[in-house]
Write a protein that holds these residues in place. Sequence first.
Motif, PDB file in Angstrom:
ATOM      1  N   LEU A 119       0.825  -1.204   0.000  1.00 52.24           N
ATOM      2  CA  LEU A 119       0.000   0.000   0.000  1.00 52.24           C
ATOM      3  C   LEU A 119       0.861   1.257   0.000  1.00 52.24           C
ATOM      4  O   LEU A 119       0.603   2.204  -0.755  1.00 52.24           O
ATOM      5  CB  LEU A 119      -0.927  -0.013   1.217  1.00 52.24           C
ATOM      6  N   LEU A 172      -4.681   1.193  -5.636  1.00 52.25           N
ATOM      7  CA  LEU A 172      -4.631   0.944  -4.187  1.00 52.25           C
ATOM      8  C   LEU A 172      -5.570  -0.178  -3.755  1.00 52.25           C
ATOM      9  O   LEU A 172      -5.384  -0.770  -2.689  1.00 52.25           O
ATOM     10  CB  LEU A 172      -5.012   2.224  -3.421  1.00 52.25           C
ATOM     11  N   TYR A 199      -5.866  -2.712  -0.299  1.00 51.33           N
ATOM     12  CA  TYR A 199      -6.984  -2.515   0.633  1.00 51.33           C
ATOM     13  C   TYR A 199      -7.739  -3.822   0.858  1.00 51.33           C
ATOM     14  O   TYR A 199      -8.100  -4.161   1.990  1.00 51.33           O
ATOM     15  CB  TYR A 199      -7.966  -1.478   0.080  1.00 51.33           C
ATOM     16  N   TYR A 234     -11.036  -0.486   5.667  1.00 49.56           N
ATOM     17  CA  TYR A 234     -10.320  -0.737   4.411  1.00 49.56           C
ATOM     18  C   TYR A 234     -11.295  -0.971   3.256  1.00 49.56           C
ATOM     19  O   TYR A 234     -11.060  -0.496   2.131  1.00 49.56           O
ATOM     20  CB  TYR A 234      -9.398  -1.950   4.556  1.00 49.56           C
TER      21      TYR A 234
END
Length: 360
Positions: free
Chosen positions: A115, A129, A133, A152
């Motif tokens: 990340l 991303l 996540y 998340y």
Amino acid sequence: MAAINPLSNPKGVKLQCELCNSPAHLQCSACKVTYYCDSDHQQADWVSIHEKICQLLIPLRITQPFSSSAEERSHSLEQLLLRKKHLIDLTLKEAQKHLYGGRHADVIPAAMHSLSFTIDVFGLATVELVPAYLILAEANIGLGHLPQAEEYLSQAYWTVLKTTDCSNAIRSKLHRNLGLLYSAKGEFEESLRHFSNDVYFASETAGTNHMSVTGGYFHMANIFFRQNKMDIADSLYTEVTDIWHAHLSKLLNVHVNESSRSMSSLEKDQENLDENQEAEALQILSAICDIREQAPKKDPAKIMHILHTLTMLHFIAMDWPKAEEFGKKLLLTTQQLPEEKISDDIAILLRLIELKCTAK
């Protein structure tokens, strides 16, 4: 594990822990560019990912020599970017391996690194991303940390909503994780809705009989199993087994029909079954096998079918001891069926296993 060195921080220099960003007091003695607040965090990072990326971090974190020409500076920046992208892929892959292995605590450091590198390369509002996540969310679900998992998943969900060109593969994985979250919360109807969306988007990407849809089916089956709706659960477990059986049979036939080719040539034909797909298949099929073998009323034909599928998987993964172990169980189960003869495909598989094991 690399040793850890106590630090005497220079005045005005603030060093942060690699995992929690707290003030750091220890340094990795191997790379000398990574710092930790205590030995527990150093150990956790080492086991998860640092052992594999220790030396790769050095070029990213030391001061680069001054380049006199614009061309040299451009080349240096390009190499730096390539290193960071390599680390994004490597750390994400390791996090995924830990996840499929059920090592949820080990997932967190590797996924956090992925990340961090992704933010560094692509920025804070990008669909790149989302994979990190989702892995972090699933690991936290596995650890029972549902509020953190929900956070998340919220970040992943809003990122996907804001992205017009998000792939169906990403959407599939997002809904799978949302399904797992609601399942962990006991909200089964909402969980089933998300697993259905998982299957839909996976089907849009690869087709209704592709192995990528089996994860959604498997988790739906688990929900029905928990609700004691055994007929529905059983049909979904069978569907998952059928899809993997058909896919693995195709891969095995490459070896059987073109036996003059080397094993390395066979591996090239298996590019669509990567390490993580292998791990997912093993996780899913092993769980179904346990359910079949532990059922109060056992169905030998269904046990034979799942054992045949698992035996092929271990053979294709070139895990000869496991292939031999499951091959023996497969043979025993087949012999227990009334008037059941060993089919040609099972006989060929068992012969291939015997050849590999005797050649060791």
